[in-house]
Design a protein around this motif. Structure first.
Motif, mmCIF file in Angstrom:
data_model
loop_
_atom_site.group_PDB
_atom_site.id
_atom_site.type_symbol
_atom_site.label_atom_id
_atom_site.label_comp_id
_atom_site.label_asym_id
_atom_site.label_seq_id
_atom_site.Cartn_x
_atom_site.Cartn_y
_atom_site.Cartn_z
ATOM 1 N N ARG A 93 0.790 -1.226 0.000
ATOM 2 C CA ARG A 93 0.000 0.000 0.000
ATOM 3 C C ARG A 93 0.825 1.281 0.000
ATOM 4 O O ARG A 93 0.317 2.361 0.308
ATOM 5 N N LYS A 94 2.098 1.191 -0.326
ATOM 6 C CA LYS A 94 2.904 2.402 -0.421
ATOM 7 C C LYS A 94 2.420 3.209 -1.625
ATOM 8 O O LYS A 94 2.173 2.677 -2.694
ATOM 9 N N THR A 95 2.271 4.509 -1.418
ATOM 10 C CA THR A 95 1.696 5.361 -2.455
ATOM 11 C C THR A 95 2.784 6.117 -3.191
ATOM 12 O O THR A 95 3.870 6.411 -2.651
ATOM 13 N N PHE A 96 2.477 6.493 -4.446
ATOM 14 C CA PHE A 96 3.373 7.270 -5.294
ATOM 15 C C PHE A 96 2.561 8.409 -5.901
ATOM 16 O O PHE A 96 1.493 8.190 -6.487
ATOM 17 N N SER A 97 3.068 9.614 -5.745
ATOM 18 C CA SER A 97 2.338 10.781 -6.273
ATOM 19 C C SER A 97 2.419 10.840 -7.790
ATOM 20 O O SER A 97 1.535 11.380 -8.454
ATOM 21 N N VAL A 98 3.462 10.272 -8.347
ATOM 22 C CA VAL A 98 3.612 10.200 -9.803
ATOM 23 C C VAL A 98 3.564 8.730 -10.201
ATOM 24 O O VAL A 98 4.217 7.890 -9.568
ATOM 25 N N ARG A 99 2.801 8.453 -11.200
ATOM 26 C CA ARG A 99 2.666 7.052 -11.638
ATOM 27 C C ARG A 99 4.018 6.542 -12.113
ATOM 28 O O ARG A 99 4.602 7.079 -13.063
ATOM 29 N N PRO A 100 4.559 5.510 -11.427
ATOM 30 C CA PRO A 100 5.880 5.004 -11.790
ATOM 31 C C PRO A 100 5.900 4.479 -13.231
ATOM 32 O O PRO A 100 4.929 3.899 -13.708
#
Length: 556
Positions: free
Chosen positions: A58-65
């Motif tokens: 569930r770690k989030t990324f503000s920019v789609r990897p």
């Protein structure tokens, strides 16, 4: 390391989204790997816009990897597939009807073998230790058994390895040393060898029985075809017979009609010729009458005297001949033949197709609508006073019964009806055909038959004729006729006369009621199987009476 590859579980290289081996594996910044298409679909369907998370941690990324294929992981998976294909049996995941491996974590593969020592199922990968490690080689490995519990002793939960011939059951080693110690025991293989011969014999017998049944089945089908073919031929022959009869009747009708029309034409022609002659004579007489009128008015005496002698009646004139019309359009012999034919056809109209009897499935044509035919089975009946209700009296003899308000002083009798105003006849009818006629008067009555066991005592309605399974009757009330049996009534729409005929064909299980007047009209027919002698009986209401009519051969 290559030797260890088969021991590696492919679950380590499975996508947590599709639960299958990674295809085009990609690794995101948090370190988890997925199928490229699975992860793209997951993020495309995510409800949170602009925020992308790992499905596992569930770690989030503000920019789609950015997703790039993990080439190292791809090679490892491909190598593992090759090694597994070379060193282990082909494997697949267990489906709904398969036995799953007990060792596979997560999604389980299809089991390849059963270990009766471990009492577990193994896929090809997890079976390798049993094949390579010496300590496992003493274990008993067998094919996959779906019902594992079936091969275990219900008492000791041990493998069934012995057959007890004494108790005819499979037992474990512990059973063999305890309660089956003195019994006749053998290995399952030995017992199977003996029973295999019995099985072969049973199979041979079964095959013979199947062949016999199939032969019988073929014969029955051929018989059905023959029956259908014969029935069709009979129907066609019957149709041809009736068509021929109708054609003959039609031809005869046309010929007789032509005879009548020919007579009509001949007589009409003669009459018209005579009419023409009379019309001419009338016209001539009218002319002479006019001339006479003119002559009578003349003042010329000489002219009158000269003309008068010439005004006589025309020659041949006199009284008009008599014209007679012969009403007998047909010759006497032909008229008699047609009268006989009419009687024959009327007799055929009264024929009915009836079943011959309970034990005889055949049918016959009987003239059941012909009173002459029915009278052949006339049977004398007399009323039994011992069964009569006290409000019933016999004013003339034991053939006539009527209702009276004042009870009669009849003595007590076990067969007497004590509540319902009913009476039975003395005669018990069975085993033959019987016919009788009854005249009725009044507002309410029942005419029927019953077994002797009908109830005689008490107010229950089941003691009434037609209100139980022991009797059948024709009921009249409120100006309507009904047929009654087992408390079920059927309205009769056919007009009824004051004379009712009853025809009982006991062997055929047929009871018919007729309205008897100038013609005999069927009102209703009960079809059943009579099991006891029947007694004619009557229920008579207030202001009503019933009379059994004497029937003689002279009535025919």
């Amino acid at each position: 390391m290559a030797a260890a590859h088969p021991l590696l579980s492919s679950d380590q290289y499975s996508c947590s989204l599709c639960k299958d081996v990674l295809k085009e594996p990609v690794t995101i910044p948090c370190g988890h790997s997925y199928c490229m298409c699975c992860l793209n679909d997951y993020w495309d369907q995510s409800d949170t816009e602009g925020v992308y998370s790992c499905p596992q941690c569930r770690k989030t990324f503000s920019v789609r990897p950015e997703l790039n294929r993990n080439t190292v992981l791809t090679e490892i998976i491909e190598n593992m597939k090759e090694v597994t294909a070379d060193d282990t049996p082909s494997q697949s995941y267990a489906g709904p009807g398969d036995v799953p491996c007990d060792m596979c974590p997560g999604k389980k593969r299809k089991a390849a073998k059963t270990c009766w020592t471990c009492m577990m199922f193994y896929c090809g990968t997890h079976l390798q230790p049993h094949l390579e490690i010496p300590a496992f080689k003493r274990h008993k490995i067998d094919a996959v058994t779906v019902n594992l519990e079936e091969k275990l002793c219900g008492k000791h939960q041990k493998v069934l390895e012995i057959f007890c011939r004494t108790d005819k059951s499979c037992i474990c080693l512990l059973c063999a040393t305890t309660e089956h110690k003195s019994h006749d025991t053998v290995t399952p293989e030995q017992e199977r060898a003996g029973r295999q011969k019995q099985l072969a014999k049973t199979k041979s017998e079964m095959k013979n029985r199947i062949e016999e049944k199939e032969k019988t089945l073929r014969e029955m089908k051929e018989m059905v075809e023959k029956i259908q073919s014969s029935a069709e031929n009979e129907v066609q022959n019957l149709e041809e017979t009736f068509r021929s009869v109708l054609k003959s009747i039609g031809r005869l009708r046309s010929e007789v009609t032509e005879v009548i029309r020919e007579y009509e034409r001949r007589e009409v022609t003669k009459a018209k010729e005579f009419i023409d002659r009379l019309e001419k004579e009338v016209e001539e007489l009218k002319m002479r009458d006019t001339e006479l009128a003119e002559l009578s008015q003349t003042n010329d005496h000489i002219h009158f005297l000269k003309k008068f002698p010439s005004f006589g009646f025309p020659p041949g004139d006199g009284a008009a001949p008599k014209i007679t019309v012969n009403n007998d359009f047909l010759p006497e012999m032909l008229r008699k033949d047609l009268s006989d034919l009419k009687k024959s056809l009327e007799e055929v109209r009264g024929w009915e197709l009836v079943k011959n009897g309970i034990d005889d499935p055949g049918h016959s044509l009987q003239k059941l609508r012909s009173r002459n035919y029915l009278l052949k089975y006339a049977c004398p009946l007399t009323l039994d006073p011992n069964t009569a209700h006290r409000c019933l009296c016999f004013p003339e003899d034991n053939r006539n019964v009527k209702f009276e308000i004042t009870p009669s002083p009849y003595p007590d009798h076990p067969e007497r009806f004590d509540h319902w105003s009913q009476v039975l006849c003395r005669e018990a009818l069975s085993g033959t055909c019987c016919y009788w006629e009854v005249e009725w008067a009044g507002k309410q009555f029942n005419i029927g038959v019953t077994y002797k066991g009908i109830g005689r005592k008490g107010t229950t309605q089941e003691n009434v004729l037609g209100c139980n399974d022991k009797s059948w009757c024709l009921h009249y009330s409120n100006c309507r006729f009904y047929m009654w049996h087992k408390k079920k009534g059927t309205i009769i729409s056919t007009p009824c006369s004051h004379r009712i005929g009853v025809y009982l064909d006991w062997p055929a299980g047929s009871l018919s009621f007729y309205s008897v007047s100038d013609t005999v009209t069927l009102l209703h027919r009960f079809n059943t199987s009579f099991t006891e002698p029947l007694y004619p009986g009557f229920w008579v209401g207030k202001d009503s009476s019933v009379t059994i009519c004497p029937l003689n051969l002279s009535d025919q």
